[in-house]
Design an enzyme around this catalytic site. Structure first.
Site, PDB file in Angstrom:
ATOM      1  N   CYS A  50     114.833  15.453  28.889  1.00 45.61           N
ATOM      2  CA  CYS A  50     115.682  15.234  30.323  1.00 45.61           C
ATOM      3  C   CYS A  50     114.640  15.246  31.227  1.00 45.61           C
ATOM      4  CB  CYS A  50     116.734  16.517  30.405  1.00 45.61           C
ATOM      5  SG  CYS A  50     115.700  18.176  29.914  1.00 45.61           S
ATOM      6  N   ARG A  52     111.265  13.610  30.871  1.00 45.44           N
ATOM      7  CA  ARG A  52     110.430  12.898  30.884  1.00 45.44           C
ATOM      8  C   ARG A  52     110.591  11.639  29.913  1.00 45.44           C
ATOM      9  NH1 ARG A  52     105.656  14.924  30.485  1.00 45.44           N
ATOM     10  NH2 ARG A  52     106.450  16.875  30.981  1.00 45.44           N
ATOM     11  N   GLU A 114     107.426  26.406  28.303  1.00 44.63           N
ATOM     12  CA  GLU A 114     108.508  26.505  27.550  1.00 44.63           C
ATOM     13  C   GLU A 114     108.391  25.826  26.136  1.00 44.63           C
ATOM     14  OE1 GLU A 114     110.704  23.542  26.810  1.00 44.63           O
ATOM     15  OE2 GLU A 114     109.514  22.137  27.692  1.00 44.63           O
ATOM     16  N   GLY A 115     109.038  26.392  25.166  1.00 48.53           N
ATOM     17  CA  GLY A 115     108.647  25.847  23.862  1.00 48.53           C
ATOM     18  C   GLY A 115     109.493  24.803  23.369  1.00 48.53           C
ATOM     19  N   GLN A 116     110.516  24.168  24.101  1.00 49.19           N
ATOM     20  CA  GLN A 116     111.316  23.255  23.564  1.00 49.19           C
ATOM     21  C   GLN A 116     110.570  21.930  23.162  1.00 49.19           C
ATOM     22  OE1 GLN A 116     115.116  22.791  25.852  1.00 49.19           O
ATOM     23  NE2 GLN A 116     116.013  21.573  24.352  1.00 49.19           N
ATOM     24  N   GLN A 120     110.603  18.798  20.726  1.00 48.35           N
ATOM     25  CA  GLN A 120     110.899  17.229  20.912  1.00 48.35           C
ATOM     26  C   GLN A 120     109.875  16.327  20.720  1.00 48.35           C
ATOM     27  OE1 GLN A 120     111.571  18.399  25.060  1.00 48.35           O
ATOM     28  NE2 GLN A 120     113.856  18.553  24.891  1.00 48.35           N
ATOM     29  N   GLY A 208     125.046  19.340  20.549  1.00 46.45           N
ATOM     30  CA  GLY A 208     123.440  18.971  20.139  1.00 46.45           C
ATOM     31  C   GLY A 208     122.640  20.220  20.248  1.00 46.45           C
ATOM     32  N   SER A 209     121.324  19.845  20.225  1.00 50.13           N
ATOM     33  CA  SER A 209     120.252  20.819  20.346  1.00 50.13           C
ATOM     34  C   SER A 209     120.123  21.486  21.468  1.00 50.13           C
ATOM     35  CB  SER A 209     118.783  20.221  19.796  1.00 50.13           C
ATOM     36  OG  SER A 209     118.495  19.329  20.792  1.00 50.13           O
ATOM     37  N   SER A 211     122.770  21.941  23.432  1.00 49.49           N
ATOM     38  CA  SER A 211     123.838  22.712  23.550  1.00 49.49           C
ATOM     39  C   SER A 211     123.960  23.980  22.884  1.00 49.49           C
ATOM     40  CB  SER A 211     125.045  21.992  23.288  1.00 49.49           C
ATOM     41  OG  SER A 211     125.155  20.953  23.952  1.00 49.49           O
TER      42      SER A 211
END
Length: 459
Positions: A50, A52, A114-116, A120, A208-209, A211
């Site tokens: 969301c 890049r 942030e770890g997300q 990704q 999804g992930s 969510s």
């Protein structure tokens, strides 16, 4: 071949451009395959989130690679080149490697640390592997980035606050509900902290992930109830069960919005999921039922957007989208960021040293091969002469072993040293000196390099 990255992110482009450029699903797969087929590209993978869209590639020509990637990105995302160009950035060779490390470590994220993003990047590499567009070069680079990301999170406190875009969005929603209290009971609603959504009803649209992360964050924040709406009921059931929530059909979305305090939408749909008509109808139901406890907060975490921006103009609605989220301060401390950058620099230095040493390896192999050929030739000559003198086969074997040991010992120090020196600036000059001093055939060195590449590319 050299590593190239062409991309745009929250730092270079507004949300309106980012949401147009975002690629996912079949579009992402087609983009990946078309880039891999470009003449100047050997390997590629695409990181599309969301915040890049970045295309990494191993190319043999810089300008040809940039042009091919730019044209394919514009074609697949549907954004005219003239609109895309002002927001693109290009990194090449070591700068491209350094950029990927910063991305994987969360240093380039909208919320630093942030770890997300690490997951990704891992997903992007996995997709490329599944479609055969990643080989030795980008495979090694991907493993380097994932290792650096893990080290940063294990050795620093950069993500100690547990922040991600989702958690920041939830905090904003909680603060909004606390600051702008409407008529009706608002008791039991906490402000900030781990229970920022206590007493509030949360609706998550999508399964999804992103969510799943939103639902888990709402649960940790003390939400009174969590509902999950999704086009595929089975996925909604699965996610709802994980947070002790309720799954609802997408057809009942209007009624579900009417009973929610916070609506988190992140479906990845092509069009708007929350329209002004749906939101207005839900607001009317809220008023008629007397269930109004403050504004109705929409968190739009999707790219492209799920919530029509016009919804923000409706009375009693607060819309928090990606543009506002990227403006928020991060909780990562200066010392943690500095420590993370130091890890990135150390990993980059190790990568650089290994790459230089790898370039010297074919010369070392060719030198040892030439030495072995010389020894074998001399042994064959000696065998012919000494056999006639009645020397036993055992004695000949002992002579052969002795000659090979002498050659190995003579070559050991210079070959080990040249590998060590290869990691320093100008290291290639030492390999060149070996080739000149020992009169190595350039074709022999190239043959070793080609054989090594073929072996590494073979599954």
């Amino acid at each position: 071949m050299s590593v190239l990255v062409v991309g745009l992110s929250h730092k270079s482009a507004p949300v309106a451009i980012l949401e147009q450029a975002a690629v996912s699903g079949d579009t992402l797969t087609k983009l990946l395959r078309d880039i891999a087929l470009a003449d100047s590209v050997a390997e590629t993978f695409v990181v599309s989130t969301c915040n890049r869209v970045e295309i990494y590639a191993d190319v043999d020509r810089f300008h040809a690679g940039v042009t091919a990637i730019f044209e394919l990105l514009a074609r697949h995302c549907g954004v005219p080149g003239r609109d895309l160009t002002p927001h693109l950035y290009v990194h090449y060779d070591e700068r491209a490697v350094s950029h990927l490390l910063a991305v994987a470590c969360g240093l380039d994220s909208a919320v630093v640390g942030e770890g997300q993003i690490l997951g990704q990047v891992r997903s992007a590499l996995k997709l490329a592997e599944e479609h055969g567009t990643v080989g030795r070069v980008l495979g090694e680079l991907g493993r380097l980035a994932l290792r650096a990301g893990k080290r940063v999170r294990a050795e620093t406190g950069i993500d100690r606050a547990g922040q991600s875009l989702v958690s920041v969005a939830m905090e904003l929603a909680a603060a909004t509900l606390a600051d702008v209290a409407g008529p009706g009971p608002a008791t039991g609603v906490a402000t900030g902290g781990d229970q920022g959504l206590a007493g509030r009803d949360v609706l998550v649209v999508g399964a999804g992930s992103m969510s799943a992360l939103a639902a888990a964050t709402a649960s940790r924040s003390g939400a009174a109830s969590i509902a999950v709406a999704n086009r595929t009921r089975r996925n909604a059931d699965r996610l709802a069960a994980r947070v002790s929530g309720q799954a609802i059909a997408l057809a009942d979305l209007e009624a579900a919005v009417a009973t929610a305090d916070v609506v988190v939408s992140c479906t990845g749909a092509a069009g708007y999921v929350i329209t002004p008509e749906l939101a207005a109808a839900a607001l009317s139901h809220r008023v008629a039922s007397g269930a109004v406890r403050g504004p109705l907060v929409f968190l739009d975490l999707a790219m492209p957007r799920d919530v029509d921006p016009v919804v923000a103009d409706l009375p009693g609605v607060v819309l928090i989208g990606m543009d506002r989220l990227t403006e928020q301060e991060t909780a990562a401390g200066t010392s943690d960021v500095a420590a993370a950058r130091a890890i990135c620099e150390a990993e980059l230095a190790a990568y650089r040293s290994a790459a230089r040493a790898a370039r010297v390896a074919p010369t070392v192999v060719a030198l040892r091969a030439k030495a072995a050929t010389v020894v074998d030739t001399e042994l064959a000559r000696l065998a012919g002469r000494l056999s006639a003198d009645g020397l036993s086969g055992h004695a000949l074997d002992e002579i052969a072993q002795g000659m090979r040991r002498v050659v190995d010992k003579l070559l050991h120090a210079p070959t080990v040293r040249v590998k060590e020196l290869a990691g320093s600036p100008g290291g290639e000059e030492y390999a060149a000196a070996l080739r000149v001093l020992f009169d190595l055939d350039p074709r022999a060195v190239e043959a070793v390099t080609g054989a090594a590449s073929e072996q590494e590319d073979t599954p």
